[in-house]
Design an enzyme around this catalytic site. Structure first.
Site, PDB file in Angstrom:
ATOM      1  N   CYS A   5       0.809  -1.258   0.109  1.00 19.44           N
ATOM      2  CA  CYS A   5      -0.014   0.009  -0.157  1.00 19.44           C
ATOM      3  C   CYS A   5       0.786   1.341   0.019  1.00 19.44           C
ATOM      4  O   CYS A   5       2.114   1.261  -0.112  1.00 19.44           O
ATOM      5  CB  CYS A   5      -1.072  -0.055   1.225  1.00 19.44           C
ATOM      6  SG  CYS A   5      -1.950  -1.352   1.387  1.00 19.44           S
ATOM      7  N   LEU A  50      -3.766  -1.832  -1.729  1.00 20.43           N
ATOM      8  CA  LEU A  50      -3.623  -3.155  -2.625  1.00 20.43           C
ATOM      9  C   LEU A  50      -3.998  -4.410  -1.764  1.00 20.43           C
ATOM     10  O   LEU A  50      -3.340  -4.822  -0.917  1.00 20.43           O
ATOM     11  CB  LEU A  50      -2.213  -3.325  -2.994  1.00 20.43           C
ATOM     12  CG  LEU A  50      -1.917  -4.576  -4.176  1.00 20.43           C
ATOM     13  CD1 LEU A  50      -2.763  -4.452  -5.288  1.00 20.43           C
ATOM     14  CD2 LEU A  50      -0.483  -4.870  -4.299  1.00 20.43           C
ATOM     15  N   ILE A  60      -4.769  -7.663  -0.142  1.00 22.67           N
ATOM     16  CA  ILE A  60      -4.006  -9.134  -0.339  1.00 22.67           C
ATOM     17  C   ILE A  60      -4.583  -9.928   0.786  1.00 22.67           C
ATOM     18  O   ILE A  60      -4.780 -11.151   0.278  1.00 22.67           O
ATOM     19  CB  ILE A  60      -2.529  -8.820   0.111  1.00 22.67           C
ATOM     20  CG1 ILE A  60      -1.664  -7.694  -0.654  1.00 22.67           C
ATOM     21  CG2 ILE A  60      -1.649 -10.111   0.130  1.00 22.67           C
ATOM     22  CD1 ILE A  60      -1.807  -8.140  -2.362  1.00 22.67           C
ATOM     23  N   GLY A  63       2.309  -2.875   4.420  1.00 25.04           N
ATOM     24  CA  GLY A  63       3.181  -3.825   4.601  1.00 25.04           C
ATOM     25  C   GLY A  63       2.469  -5.150   4.904  1.00 25.04           C
ATOM     26  O   GLY A  63       1.389  -5.445   4.529  1.00 25.04           O
ATOM     27  N   GLU A  64       3.187  -6.068   5.448  1.00 32.69           N
ATOM     28  CA  GLU A  64       2.509  -7.305   5.818  1.00 32.69           C
ATOM     29  C   GLU A  64       3.220  -7.943   7.141  1.00 32.69           C
ATOM     30  O   GLU A  64       4.360  -7.784   7.347  1.00 32.69           O
ATOM     31  CB  GLU A  64       2.852  -8.603   4.973  1.00 32.69           C
ATOM     32  CG  GLU A  64       2.143  -8.440   3.471  1.00 32.69           C
ATOM     33  CD  GLU A  64       0.781  -8.546   3.354  1.00 32.69           C
ATOM     34  OE1 GLU A  64       0.039  -8.755   4.575  1.00 32.69           O
ATOM     35  OE2 GLU A  64       0.102  -8.047   2.416  1.00 32.69           O
ATOM     36  N   ASP A  87      -4.221  -8.185   8.847  1.00 31.19           N
ATOM     37  CA  ASP A  87      -3.136  -8.079   9.904  1.00 31.19           C
ATOM     38  C   ASP A  87      -3.013  -6.569  10.357  1.00 31.19           C
ATOM     39  O   ASP A  87      -2.334  -6.207  11.490  1.00 31.19           O
ATOM     40  CB  ASP A  87      -1.514  -8.442   9.028  1.00 31.19           C
ATOM     41  CG  ASP A  87      -1.529  -7.675   7.747  1.00 31.19           C
ATOM     42  OD1 ASP A  87      -2.414  -7.273   6.916  1.00 31.19           O
ATOM     43  OD2 ASP A  87      -0.431  -7.353   7.573  1.00 31.19           O
ATOM     44  N   ILE A 111      12.897 -13.092 -16.917  1.00 30.85           N
ATOM     45  CA  ILE A 111      13.119 -12.306 -18.189  1.00 30.85           C
ATOM     46  C   ILE A 111      14.420 -12.916 -18.623  1.00 30.85           C
ATOM     47  O   ILE A 111      15.486 -13.020 -17.937  1.00 30.85           O
ATOM     48  CB  ILE A 111      13.038 -10.868 -18.127  1.00 30.85           C
ATOM     49  CG1 ILE A 111      14.163 -10.380 -17.160  1.00 30.85           C
ATOM     50  CG2 ILE A 111      11.772 -10.337 -17.635  1.00 30.85           C
ATOM     51  CD1 ILE A 111      14.189  -8.791 -17.184  1.00 30.85           C
ATOM     52  N   SER A 169      10.640 -13.125  -3.575  1.00 32.01           N
ATOM     53  CA  SER A 169      12.146 -12.776  -4.142  1.00 32.01           C
ATOM     54  C   SER A 169      13.159 -13.475  -3.300  1.00 32.01           C
ATOM     55  O   SER A 169      12.815 -13.605  -2.076  1.00 32.01           O
ATOM     56  CB  SER A 169      12.239 -11.355  -4.634  1.00 32.01           C
ATOM     57  OG  SER A 169      13.002 -10.821  -3.227  1.00 32.01           O
ATOM     58  N   GLY A 170      14.481 -13.481  -3.935  1.00 29.92           N
ATOM     59  CA  GLY A 170      15.729 -13.937  -3.292  1.00 29.92           C
ATOM     60  C   GLY A 170      16.499 -12.857  -2.906  1.00 29.92           C
ATOM     61  O   GLY A 170      17.879 -12.911  -2.239  1.00 29.92           O
TER      62      GLY A 170
END
Length: 628
Positions: A2, A51, A53, A76-77, A100, A292, A364-365
Site C-alpha cells: 500500500c 492493494l 492481499i 506492509g505485511e 494483519d 526475463i 524474491s531472493g
C-alpha cells in the site's frame, strides 16, 4: 502492499486541508489501486491507498480500534498476525476484521512502542492515539518498506511512503542537500536518513518516531533492533546446513499467506532458486515463476531459470527483453523521485511488469548476498585485510599512499601490473578501503566532478562518513562481518530494497523477501564467518545446504548479476542522448559540476579510451531528477 500519507500539526489542533491530503495520497495511487481512505480530525490527517492481499472484503484503512481512539495507516505485511490476534483476544481485545492491520492498533494499546518487537514482517506505518495525543511512526527492521517525513516551516509534520507525496505539498522546501549529493555520487543512491532535500528525511530501518501535540522540536528517531552478530553455540557444518534449510523453509512458508495469486521471481541465481525450491516443497500446486531473458547472451541467464523451473515443474512465465531496452530512462526519474543510479532498475521494472500479469504477490531472493556473504567484493576486501593486518595504519598510510600516488594507472595492463589500486587500498583503514571499493566515483574523481563552489559548500564532508557512523556502532569487528553489517545498513535498504519497492509498486505488485526474515537474519549473523565465505566461495554454507535441492551449475557458477549493457549503449544508440543530458543546459545551470570534466568523461567513454559507464549513468539519472 500500500501507500500511506499523513499530516500532523505539531503545534496545535489546526484543521487539516482535506483536498491537499487527498492530492498527496493520490500521487501514490500506483501503490494501492484497489481503494483509498482518509481520516481527519483536528490537527491530524491520515490517508491510505490499498492493494488488497489479505481479508479482501474488509481491512480498509485508515483502521481503528474498538472505540476509535487509535487509528493507523499502514504499508506492509505482518506474517505472524494470526498468533498475535489470538494473544490479543485472550487479553480482551475485540477484532472486527481478519487482516494483519488490525493487529497493529490493538498491539499498540497492549504494549505501546514495544509492539514493534512483536511484529514479524515488513512494515511502515503511522498511528494516531487520541487519548495519548501521540503520533507513532515505525519502519521494519531491514528497511523493506519506505517512509519519508518532513517538518514544515509552519510546524506541520508530513509523512508518506514515497517522496512524491511530500512534494505534492506546496510548503515543502526544495533546497538540495549538498551532503546527499556527495553521498549519491559515491554510492549511487542517497543513504538513510538523508534524502536529496535538506527538509526531508527517511526513517531509518528498525527505527521509530514518537511525536506529541505541543512539542516544539522534532525528536530524534530511536532504534529498536539491530543485526546482532552474536556468536551461536558451537555447531558443526552438517547441523548448521540442516538448520539453515529449516529456517528458510519456515520463512518462506509464512510468506505464502495470501488471498490473491502468488508466485516467485526466478532469475536462475542461487537465492531465488532456493526460495522456489522451498515453495515447491510446501505447495501441492505448481509454483508460478517469472523471469526475463536478454537478447544479448552475455547478459542472459534464462537457461538456468528454465532448469530450476523444469526440476520443480513450476508454472513458468518468461519474456525476452531486447538488448536496447532503454525506453524506460525517462520513466526512472518519476519512479524513484530521488537520483538513483542502479541500472538494474530497468530489468527489475520489466520482471515486475511481467509478474503482475500472472500474480499479485511474488517472493524474491533479495538479501542473500548481504546476509550470506555472496558479493565478490567481500572476497576482495578479505584479501586486502590480510595485507593490511601486518602493518599499522601509521606506517601503511605514508608508505603505500606515496606508492599509490606515483604508480601509473594501468587499467589496460595485465592484473599483475595494476598495482596502483592495491597500493591505494593498503594506505587506507578498513572502512575507508571498503568505501573506495564500493564507490561509483572514488574520492579523487568526485573532487574533479564537482565545481569549486560546490566543493566549498561541502566544507570537507566526505561520503565515507556514512560508513564510519555505522561502523562506530557495529556489534562486530570481524572484517567480513563488519562489511556485511555496513551493507545491511546502507546498500541493502538504500539500493536493493528501494529498487524493488519502487519497481514492484509501479505495477501494484507486492514483493516478499523470506531471506530477510529478521529471525533468519539474526541466526545467520551468528554463524562463524568462515561458513559464509570460505576459500573464495561466497555463501559457502548456503550452497552446501542447497546441494540436495539445486544442481551444481546453479550453485557454483560465476555470479553475473542483473546487468544491462550501459557501456555499449553510451557508445551506440544513446551516444547523442548522453551528450544532451550530461552536457546540457540543465546540468550547467544547477552549478554543481565542473563541465570541462564532464565533457572529458563523455569524450573518453564514447571514443573507447575508458569505461566511464557507471559515473555517466549516475549523471544521467541526476539529470532525470533535475528534469522533474
Amino acid at each position: 502492499m500500500c501507500g500511506i500519507t499523513g499530516i500532523f500539526d505539531l503545534r496545535e489542533h489546526r484543521p487539516i486541508n482535506r483536498a491537499l491530503l487527498e492530492a498527496m495520497n493520490q500521487t501514490q495511487f500506483h501503490r494501492g489501486p484497489d481503494e483509498g481512505g482518509v481520516h481527519l480530525e483536528p490537527g491530524v490527517g491520515l490517508a491510505h491507498r490499498r492493494l488488497s492481499i489479505i481479508d479482501l472484503s474488509s481491512g480498509q484503512q485508515p483502521l481503528f480500534n474498538e472505540d476509535e481512539t487509535v487509528v493507523v495507516t499502514y504499508n506492509g505485511e505482518i506474517y505472524n498476525f494470526p498468533e498475535l490476534t489470538k494473544e490479543l483476544q485472550q487479553a480482551g481485545h475485540q477484532f472486527r476484521t481478519h487482516c494483519d492491520t488490525e493487529v497493529i492498533v490493538h498491539a499498540w494499546e497492549e504494549w505501546g512502542e514495544a509492539c514493534v518487537d512483536r511484529f514479524r514482517g515488513m512494515f511502515a506505518f503511522g498511528l494516531w492515539d487520541r487519548n495519548r495525543q501521540t503520533l507513532f511512526l515505525a519502519r521494519d527492521r531491514l528497511g523493506i518498506k519506505p517512509l519519508y517525513y518532513s517538518l514544515l516551516p509552519n510546524d506541520q509534520f508530513i509523512f508518506a511512503s514515497e517522496l512524491k507525496a511530500l512534494m505534492a505539498h506546496p510548503d515543502l522546501p526544495r533546497e538540495l542537500d549538498a551532503q546527499a549529493i556527495e553521498d549519491y555520487f559515491a554510492y549511487g543512491y542517497v543513504p538513510e536518513p538523508r534524502s536529496i532535500f535538506r527538509s526531508v528525511q527517511k526513517l531509518p530501518p528498525a527505527h521509530l518516531l514518537n511525536l506529541r501535540h505541543g512539542q516544539r522540536d522534532l525528536p530524534a528517531p530511536r532504534a529498536y533492533w539491530d543485526v546482532p552478530f552474536s556468536a551461536l553455540p558451537r555447531i558443526d557444518e552438517a547441523e548448521a546446513a540442516e538448520a539453515l534449510v529449516d529456517c528458510l523453509r519456515e520463512a518462506v512458508k509464512i510468506r505464502q499467506i495470501a488471498e490473491v495469486p502468488l508466485g516467485a521471481f526466478l532469475s536462475g541465481g542461487v537465492d531465488s532458486s532456493a526460495v522456489v525450491a522451498m515453495m515447491a516443497g510446501l505447495s501441492p500446486d505448481p509454483v508460478r515463476t517469472c523471469s526475463i531473458a536478454f537478447a544479448d547472451p552475455a547478459y542472459d541467464e534464462s537457461r538456468y531459470a528454465q532448469q530450476v523451473a523444469q526440476r520443480y515443474q513450476t508454472d513458468h512465465y518468461q519474456e525476452q527483453v531486447d538488448s536496447d531496452d532503454f525506453a524506460l530512462l525517462d520513466r526512472l526519474g518519476d519512479l524513484y523521485d530521488e537520483p538513483f543510479a542502479d541500472s538494474s532498475a530497468l530489468p527489475t521494472y520489466r520482471v515486475c511488469e511481467l509478474a503482475r500479469r500472472k500474480v499479485v504477490v511474488a517472493l524474491s531472493g533479495d538479501g542473500g548476498d548481504e546476509n550470506l556473504a555472496g558479493y565478490r567484493r567481500y572476497r576482495h576486501h578479505q584479501a586486502e585485510e590480510r595485507l593490511r593486518r601486518p602493518l599499522p595504519l601509521g606506517l601503511r598510510r605514508p608508505l603505500f599512499g606515496a606508492l599509490g600516488h606515483w604508480y601509473p594507472k594501468a587499467d589496460w595492463a595485465p592484473r599483475i601490473f595494476r598495482a596502483k589500486t592495491t597500493f591505494q587500498a593498503l594506505a587506507r583503514d578498513s572502512v575507508e578501503g571498503y568505501f573506495q571499493g564500493v564507490s561509483i566515483l572514488r574520492d579523487e574523481l568526485r573532487s574533479k566532478l564537482f565545481s569549486p563552489n560546490f566543493r566549498r559548500e561541502l566544507q570537507g564532508y566526505n561520503a565515507v562518513e556514512v560508513l564510519r557512523q555505522h561502523a562506530a556502532s557495529a556489534p562486530t569487528d570481524h572484517p567480513l562481518s563488519l562489511v556485511q553489517y555496513l551493507d545491511m545498513k546502507t546498500y541493502l535498504p538504500g539500493d536493493i530494497l528501494t529498487k524493488v519497492d519502487r519497481a514492484s509498486m509501479a505495477h501494484a505488485l507486492e514483493v516478499r523477501v523470506p531471506i530477510l526474515d529478521h529471525r533468519l537474519v539474526e541466526w545467520i549473523s551468528g554463524l562463524p564467518p568462515d561458513l559464509k565465505l570460505r576459500g573464495g566461495e561466497g555463501k559457502y554454507l548456503f550452497k552446501k545446504a542447497m546441494e540436495p535441492y539445486l544442481p551444481n551449475d546453479i550453485l557454483y557458477r560465476r555470479k553475473k548479476g542483473f546487468a544491462v549493457p550501459v557501456s555499449e549503449w553510451f557508445r551506440g544508440p544513446l551516444r547523442d542522448s548522453l551528450r544532451e543530458k550530461v552536457l546540457g543546459q540543465r546540468m550547467v545551470d544547477v552549478g554543481l559540476f565542473d563541465m570541462d570534466y564532464l565533457n572529458q568523461l563523455v569524450k573518453q567513454h564514447t571514443t573507447g579510451q575508458r569505461d566511464h559507464s557507471a559515473p555517466l549513468w549516475s549523471l544521467i539519472m541526476f539529470d532525470a531528477f533535475l528534469s522533474r
